[in-house]
Design an enzyme around this catalytic site. Sequence first.
Site, mmCIF file in Angstrom:
data_model
loop_
_atom_site.group_PDB
_atom_site.id
_atom_site.type_symbol
_atom_site.label_atom_id
_atom_site.label_comp_id
_atom_site.label_asym_id
_atom_site.label_seq_id
_atom_site.Cartn_x
_atom_site.Cartn_y
_atom_site.Cartn_z
ATOM 1 N N GLU A 172 11.743 -40.407 41.924
ATOM 2 C CA GLU A 172 11.576 -40.804 40.518
ATOM 3 C C GLU A 172 10.150 -40.566 40.045
ATOM 4 O O GLU A 172 9.501 -41.429 39.456
ATOM 5 C CB GLU A 172 11.995 -42.266 40.314
ATOM 6 C CG GLU A 172 13.483 -42.472 40.497
ATOM 7 C CD GLU A 172 13.979 -43.838 40.025
ATOM 8 O OE1 GLU A 172 13.169 -44.658 39.544
ATOM 9 O OE2 GLU A 172 15.192 -44.079 40.122
ATOM 10 N N GLU A 295 20.957 -41.956 44.039
ATOM 11 C CA GLU A 295 21.036 -43.340 43.558
ATOM 12 C C GLU A 295 22.154 -43.417 42.524
ATOM 13 O O GLU A 295 22.091 -42.737 41.492
ATOM 14 C CB GLU A 295 19.703 -43.814 42.957
ATOM 15 C CG GLU A 295 18.595 -44.004 43.980
ATOM 16 C CD GLU A 295 17.338 -44.644 43.393
ATOM 17 O OE1 GLU A 295 17.454 -45.408 42.401
ATOM 18 O OE2 GLU A 295 16.247 -44.382 43.943
#
Length: 482
Positions: A172, A295
């Site tokens: 991320e 995720e």
Amino acid sequence: MVLTLTTDKKGSKISKYIYGQFAEHLGRCIYDGVYVGENSDIPNVNGMRTDVIEALKAVQVPLVRWPGGCFADEYHWKDGVGPKEARKKMINTHWGGVTEDNSFGTHEFFEMLRQIGADAYVNGNVGSGTVEEMQEWVDYMTMPGESPMANFRRENGHDEPFKVAFFGVGNENWGCGGNMRPEYYADLYRRYQTYVRQYGEEKIYKIACGPSVDDYNWMEVLMANAARYMDGISLHHYTIPTGNWQDKGNATGFPESEWVSTMERAQYMDELITKHSHIMDKYDPEKRVGLIVDEWGIWVNVEPGTNPGFLFQQNTIRDAMVAAITFNIFHKHADRVYMANIAQMINVLQAMILTEGDKMVVTPTYHVFDLYKNHQDAESIEIYGEHSDSITCTASKKAGLTTLSICNFSTDQKEELEFKLTEGQFSSLEGQYIAGEKMDSHNSFDEPDVIKIKEFTSYKEVDGKLVVSVPAMSVVTMTFKN
């Protein structure tokens, strides 16, 4: 309505890694979840609690992603090796501001994998780490010969190298991993991945940080500038029942409107994969680069009275619907989706397992993984034909056995489906299922079997067709030879 299984055609392989797990240093996922320490009164082997390990082995967990998540880009691996009493302590700034004592580090992670029988997906630190630090970690883990880091590993008690099947270069990085622009991260990725070297015979599959949800520009920039240096690129998408990050809705006691919105938002994964795949196809028409959905899952408000930074939520039959819908989408895109890791394995978000002290309970989501385990590394079978909007299904074939999985996410209507084969006939039919009586039916430590796998018998053969009556709020898996 009749649905046709194209058993005469060869489909894409459904990678077993689609059934991966995610274990971050977050809340009670690692500590009190899988790891209790060697001196705990809870039964354990080398600190890993026995009941959790056995449950994970039972559903054939293929890999685990670690140490994060956001935690990965503030994790410095040398803090987690060597004598535990000498390991540095740190504050987990992302998740609850608690003290991280680093008693679960590299060696403990690989010990956990050894006990489960799973492969390693290690996420490296780009956000706050250096190229040298990443290079030395890969060296430490995988170098079979002489080097300062390999010798350091031996000093810490492990002579042979570890096997790192997958390595993520940052996490991320558009957000908690550094708030970077895609152009900047693309250049960083090219630099950092250079030093994720193959020291042993095993090739390391390198994964670039891909987009958040529908950031198609991030995907475009990364594929245009770094595709030839990557084996996979990640995608993150969470199902938020309300669509509001400030008030996501509750795990239990929610209105039917949030059931409906949850199902709609879970199905959005199909559009995301389709559109991101179109971009990937421009730069990688041979589909060499895998889409890694590392995720995914439902994210709701934390349970009342728990640390908001621990992301602990109850797991209900609604979560099971999300899991089945998502797996069916991954199977549909098996030509591009190579790995997926549900968030997360224990006690965090859409967890497989919940623990409290010496108590453990498996969740409805866990049972979906169990019902779907035959699909791992199987050949996908296309299903065509019309059915209601509350039905999603998938099928695959492996070693002469066909597996058909059906999800009915209607809250009140059972569905009768007819299936026929383009080749062969049904034989040796068996079925299992889970179902909920209420929208928030769930297992607890006091009532661990509210949702459990039962034998499924609501089917019959009529004129060569398989007629299946699928209960509301259920996931059904049938196996047969043909």
